[in-house]
Design an enzyme around this catalytic site. Structure first.
Site, PDB file in Angstrom:
ATOM      1  N   SER A   1      22.841 -22.522  46.470  1.00  0.00           N
ATOM      2  CA  SER A   1      23.298 -21.132  46.593  1.00  0.00           C
ATOM      3  C   SER A   1      23.916 -20.948  47.958  1.00  0.00           C
ATOM      4  CB  SER A   1      22.125 -20.158  46.453  1.00  0.00           C
ATOM      5  OG  SER A   1      22.528 -18.851  46.841  1.00  0.00           O
TER       6      SER A   1
ATOM      7  N   TYR B   1      13.733 -17.939  49.457  1.00  0.00           N
ATOM      8  CA  TYR B   1      14.764 -18.326  48.472  1.00  0.00           C
ATOM      9  C   TYR B   1      15.884 -19.095  49.183  1.00  0.00           C
ATOM     10  CZ  TYR B   1      18.530 -18.102  45.054  1.00  0.00           C
ATOM     11  OH  TYR B   1      19.555 -18.433  44.202  1.00  0.00           O
TER      12      TYR B   1
HETATM   13  N1  NAP Z   1      23.067 -15.775  39.563  1.00  0.00           N
HETATM   14  C1  NAP Z   1      23.278 -15.885  40.853  1.00  0.00           C
HETATM   15  O1  NAP Z   1      23.712 -14.942  41.549  1.00  0.00           O
HETATM   16  C2  NAP Z   1      23.007 -17.208  41.540  1.00  0.00           C
HETATM   17  C3  NAP Z   1      23.573 -17.409  42.815  1.00  0.00           C
HETATM   18  C4  NAP Z   1      23.327 -18.603  43.461  1.00  0.00           C
HETATM   19  C5  NAP Z   1      22.552 -19.571  42.846  1.00  0.00           C
HETATM   20  N2  NAP Z   1      22.012 -19.344  41.607  1.00  0.00           N
HETATM   21  C6  NAP Z   1      21.168 -20.411  41.031  1.00  0.00           C
HETATM   22  O2  NAP Z   1      21.604 -20.714  39.725  1.00  0.00           O
HETATM   23  C7  NAP Z   1      20.523 -21.287  38.990  1.00  0.00           C
HETATM   24  C8  NAP Z   1      20.504 -20.672  37.605  1.00  0.00           C
HETATM   25  O3  NAP Z   1      20.201 -19.303  37.711  1.00  0.00           O
HETATM   26  P1  NAP Z   1      20.928 -18.178  36.864  1.00  0.00           P
HETATM   27  O4  NAP Z   1      21.665 -17.312  37.792  1.00  0.00           O
HETATM   28  O5  NAP Z   1      21.640 -18.778  35.711  1.00  0.00           O
HETATM   29  O6  NAP Z   1      19.642 -17.323  36.403  1.00  0.00           O
HETATM   30  P2  NAP Z   1      18.941 -17.091  34.995  1.00  0.00           P
HETATM   31  O7  NAP Z   1      19.908 -16.558  33.997  1.00  0.00           O
HETATM   32  O8  NAP Z   1      17.722 -16.290  35.318  1.00  0.00           O
HETATM   33  O9  NAP Z   1      18.543 -18.557  34.543  1.00  0.00           O
HETATM   34  C9  NAP Z   1      17.471 -19.242  35.094  1.00  0.00           C
HETATM   35  C10 NAP Z   1      17.095 -20.376  34.141  1.00  0.00           C
HETATM   36  O10 NAP Z   1      15.996 -21.087  34.692  1.00  0.00           O
HETATM   37  C11 NAP Z   1      14.959 -21.139  33.727  1.00  0.00           C
HETATM   38  N3  NAP Z   1      13.663 -21.098  34.360  1.00  0.00           N
HETATM   39  C12 NAP Z   1      13.154 -20.146  35.182  1.00  0.00           C
HETATM   40  N4  NAP Z   1      11.900 -20.440  35.519  1.00  0.00           N
HETATM   41  C13 NAP Z   1      11.581 -21.618  34.893  1.00  0.00           C
HETATM   42  C14 NAP Z   1      10.430 -22.429  34.823  1.00  0.00           C
HETATM   43  N5  NAP Z   1       9.297 -22.109  35.472  1.00  0.00           N
HETATM   44  N6  NAP Z   1      10.476 -23.570  34.100  1.00  0.00           N
HETATM   45  C15 NAP Z   1      11.605 -23.900  33.428  1.00  0.00           C
HETATM   46  N7  NAP Z   1      12.727 -23.170  33.450  1.00  0.00           N
HETATM   47  C16 NAP Z   1      12.707 -22.037  34.167  1.00  0.00           C
HETATM   48  C17 NAP Z   1      15.153 -19.928  32.841  1.00  0.00           C
HETATM   49  O11 NAP Z   1      14.673 -20.163  31.523  1.00  0.00           O
HETATM   50  P3  NAP Z   1      13.263 -19.692  30.905  1.00  0.00           P
HETATM   51  O12 NAP Z   1      12.987 -18.309  31.395  1.00  0.00           O
HETATM   52  O13 NAP Z   1      13.511 -19.807  29.425  1.00  0.00           O
HETATM   53  O14 NAP Z   1      12.283 -20.706  31.392  1.00  0.00           O
HETATM   54  C18 NAP Z   1      16.674 -19.844  32.781  1.00  0.00           C
HETATM   55  O15 NAP Z   1      17.162 -20.689  31.775  1.00  0.00           O
HETATM   56  C19 NAP Z   1      19.264 -21.054  39.828  1.00  0.00           C
HETATM   57  O16 NAP Z   1      18.899 -22.255  40.478  1.00  0.00           O
HETATM   58  C20 NAP Z   1      19.716 -20.021  40.844  1.00  0.00           C
HETATM   59  O17 NAP Z   1      18.983 -20.075  42.046  1.00  0.00           O
HETATM   60  C21 NAP Z   1      22.229 -18.196  40.940  1.00  0.00           C
END
Ligand code: NAP
Length: 270
Positions: A142, A155
């Site tokens: 991130s 984070y």
């Molecule tokens: N969206 C943003 O603004 C942003 C910015 C920078 C970086 N990121 C990074 O992008 C990545 C994906 O996030 P996203 O934005 O796509 O968010 P998201 O829609 O909340 O997706 C997160 C994913 O991780 C899974 N997950 C969460 N806790 C888990 C656990 N304990 N065990 C297994 N799976 C788990 C969730 O699935 P389940 O709930 O089904 O387990 C979901 O599939 C993350 O690493 C995040 O830090 C996001």
């Protein structure tokens, strides 16, 4: 993802957001998939759609990556299944409570998911891929990991870890046939905001990227051979300048005596 490489990909956090879009894009490119997350019903629904639309094989593994036994299933798969050539190390969560008011158990859980699981999966993939002389590990970091000013202390620290892990692993695995990429998204429209308790409506729309655009840019960065992809950054030279400044520190970071400005009387070696 590289041209001509149609090995299977294991995507963590594939039930929503960035991981779900990666799964779709990789299926369209002809990769068989192993999809992991906790919500098996959502994974199964995505898997059924991708099998029908792209004609690829899609396997679902329900796993909570903060649970050692669940993690071990994915680790052995990455280490031992020669069909898997790509890890999208994506599952993660955010936690924006001020540090002093944080619940330590929640901080530990965040580190377990964003650091420990990411590390163990990368290690398992590296072991398998190095032995087979090919493969790629994509770690989702991130831009918060570059931005302590945002005060998302833990984070951000977990995401700084992901960047370092990727850069250092890239040095270690040079010449092994294994590729590394760190993707550093800025704010992206996914469920992570609502899940973290900070509603997405609080994020200004001018800094919020569509998740499809984010993943398309990340994959384009991979195809262009980037080690670090920052999808928002207009001029790649800005990142290269930061790296060049860091490397300039190199010769002076470890020396036999302190810098003169500290006024220490230097001892001669015994
Ligand atoms: N969206 C943003 O603004 C942003 C910015 C920078 C970086 N990121 C990074 O992008 C990545 C994906 O996030 P996203 O934005 O796509 O968010 P998201 O829609 O909340 O997706 C997160 C994913 O991780 C899974 N997950 C969460 N806790 C888990 C656990 N304990 N065990 C297994 N799976 C788990 C969730 O699935 P389940 O709930 O089904 O387990 C979901 O599939 C993350 O690493 C995040 O830090 C996001």
């Amino acid at each position: 993802m590289s041209q001509g490489n149609k090995g299977a990909a294991l995507v963590t956090g594939a039930s929503s957001g960035i991981g779900a879009v990666y799964a779709e894009r990789l299926a369209r490119r002809g990769h068989d998939l192993v999809l992991a997350a906790r919500d098996a019903a959502r994974l199964e629904a995505l898997a059924a759609r991708l099998r029908a639309e792209a004609g690829v094989t899609v396997e679902v593994i329900r796993a909570d990556l903060t649970v050692r036994d669940d993690l071990a299933v994915l680790e052995s798969r990455l280490r031992d299944d020669p069909a898997i050539e790509l890890l999208i190390n994506n599952a993660g969560a955010a936690y924006f409570t001020p540090f002093a008011a944080s619940d330590p158990d929640q901080l530990e859980n965040l580190i377990q998911l964003n650091v420990v699981a990411v590390t163990r999966l990368a290690a398992a993939a590296a072991a398998g891929f190095v032995a087979r002389g090919r493969g790629a590990i994509v770690n989702i970091g991130s831009i918060v990991g570059l931005s302590p000013e945002f005060k998302s202390t833990v984070y951000g620290a977990t995401k700084a870890f992901v960047l370092y892990l990727t850069q250092s692993l890239n040095e270690e695995l040079a010449g092994s046939g294994v590729r590394l990429q760190a993707v550093l998204p800025g704010a992206t429209r996914t469920e992570i905001w609502d899940r973290s308790g900070r509603g997405i409506e609080t994020v200004p729309s001018e800094i919020l990227m569509d998740v499809n655009d984010l993943v398309d840019a990340a994959i384009a960065g991979f195809d262009q051979g980037e080690l670090v992809t920052i999808p928002s950054l207009p001029d790649a030279a800005d990142w290269q300048a930061l790296e060049a400044a860091r490397l300039r520190l190199g010769p002076n970071l470890s020396r036999s005596h302190p810098a003169a400005r500290y006024g220490v009387a230097v001892r001669e070696p015994a």
